[in-house]
Design a protein around this motif. Structure first.
Motif, short mmCIF file in Angstrom:
data_model
loop_
_atom_site.label_atom_id
_atom_site.label_comp_id
_atom_site.label_asym_id
_atom_site.label_seq_id
_atom_site.Cartn_x
_atom_site.Cartn_y
_atom_site.Cartn_z
N TYR A 1 14.84 46.67 15.68
CA TYR A 1 14.56 45.09 15.68
C TYR A 1 13.16 44.64 14.97
O TYR A 1 13.25 43.55 14.41
N THR B 1 22.83 48.22 13.87
CA THR B 1 23.32 47.41 14.84
C THR B 1 24.51 47.06 14.65
O THR B 1 25.22 47.13 15.83
N ASP C 1 12.29 46.78 21.81
CA ASP C 1 13.33 46.00 22.30
C ASP C 1 14.29 46.78 23.30
O ASP C 1 14.60 47.94 22.96
N PHE C 2 14.63 46.17 24.30
CA PHE C 2 15.52 47.11 25.37
C PHE C 2 16.82 47.19 24.74
O PHE C 2 17.55 48.41 25.10
N GLN C 3 17.48 46.52 23.85
CA GLN C 3 18.68 46.67 23.13
C GLN C 3 18.76 47.59 22.11
O GLN C 3 19.57 48.42 21.81
N GLN C 4 17.79 47.01 21.23
CA GLN C 4 18.00 47.45 19.76
C GLN C 4 16.89 48.51 19.46
O GLN C 4 16.48 49.08 18.33
N SER C 5 15.87 48.96 20.62
CA SER C 5 14.89 49.73 20.34
C SER C 5 14.05 49.31 19.12
O SER C 5 13.52 48.28 19.24
#
Lengths: 64, 248
Positions: B56, B120, B49-53
């Motif tokens: 997620y 997160t 995931d580009f935000q949570q690596s």
């Protein structure tokens, strides 16, 4: 495929504790429930067998 | 045909016992297959995931467990209502058979939620409407089981448990809509009937396959437990004696 190697896979981008902590505890709980169900079944069968052997067996409710 | 279809047939514990016994291995098998496929998609095919690596990836456990935790409670309440309305023994036994699996999956959703919240949000737990109402769901399951085991007479235990199940069911829509009704730290629904899902389709597929695995597992576990409860409660019945003597 996202991973170049197994160590990279297990490292989970630094989130190993959180990701594997989630997956492992879930696996343990599910396995635990299956074991509990087997024990439950064994106990229930024993109880029923003892009732059949030593207890009073009443007729089907419908037949009475 | 003498044996014409009778919709009440499966309400008889004896019929149910044999029927469930034949179904259980299939449900366990399906659960295992979906679980392997879902884990493969979720851990190997789904991209980072580009935000949570990688954090997620907890979603593949968390969301199916949370869905099931609510769904099982609703099914439990339906069985309880049927039992109260028609006084069918099997309905109460099904309600009791579902509770431990529901409680276990509720705990899983809380546990994985905490492990997801820490990286997160920076907190294991917050008293957010979604988290709090899910915690209440967990206590409702525990209360149902504790009350049932505290009452010796199974008929009274059934009725008392059914009451908790029915009263507690109001909590389920509260959990579901909590993210809309209140400002919660927990995010809104990623999957809904009305709009396109807000996640990559391979992630969605992985999650749905894991949800199917959770469904199959729940059915298998609940049917197995229902069989144990039948044996315990019907141990005085003729058919149990005949079955056990035939096996011996």
């Amino acid at each position: 495929m996202n991973w170049n190697s197994w160590p990279e896979f297990f490292y989970m981008g630094g989130y190993a504790l959180y990701v594997w902590g989630s997956f492992a505890v879930t696996a343990i709980l599910v396995a635990g429930e299956i074991v509990m169900l087997r024990l439950h079944r064994k106990k229930a069968l024993e109880l029923a067998l003892n009732t059949v052997k030593y207890g009073k067996v009443k007729n089907d409710e419908n037949e009475a | 045909m003498i044996n014409r279809f009778n919709k009440y047939r499966y309400a008889s514990p004896a019929t149910f016992y044999h029927f469930a016994g034949r179904l259980i291995p299939w449900f366990y098998g399906a659960a295992a297959l979906f679980c392997v496929a879902g884990l493969y998609i979720g851990l190997f095919l789904a991209p980072t995931d580009f935000q949570q690596s990688e954090a997620y990836r907890i979603i593949f456990i968390h969301v199916p467990a949370a869905w099931m935790s609510m769904f099982i409670y609703v099914v439990m309440a339906c069985w309880a209502a049927l039992g109260l309305a028609f006084n069918t023994r099997m309905s109460f036994m099904m309600a009791s058979a579902l509770a431990p699996t529901g409680a276990m999956l509720t705990f899983v959703s809380l546990w994985t939620g905490a492990l997801w919240g820490k990286p997160t949000w920076g907190a294991w737990w917050v008293w957010d409407a979604r988290l709090t109402s899910e915690l209440i769901l967990f206590f409702l399951y525990l209360g149902f089981m504790a009350l049932q085991s505290a009452i010796d007479d199974p008929r009274r235990a059934d009725r008392a448990g059914a009451l908790i199940a029915l009263v507690g069911v109001v909590n389920v829509p509260i959990i579901y809509f909590s993210v809309r009704w209140w400002n919660t730290l927990h995010q809104g629904a990623s999957v809904s009937m009305t709009k396109a899902p807000s996640m990559a389709s391979i992630m969605l597929v992985g999650m749905l396959v894991m949800a199917l695995a959770a469904w199959m597992y729940t059915i298998a576990a609940a049917l197995s437990r229902a069989r144990c409860i039948i044996l315990e409660r019907e141990r005085n019945a003729q058919w149990v004696a005949q079955m056990l003597e035939a096996d011996a």
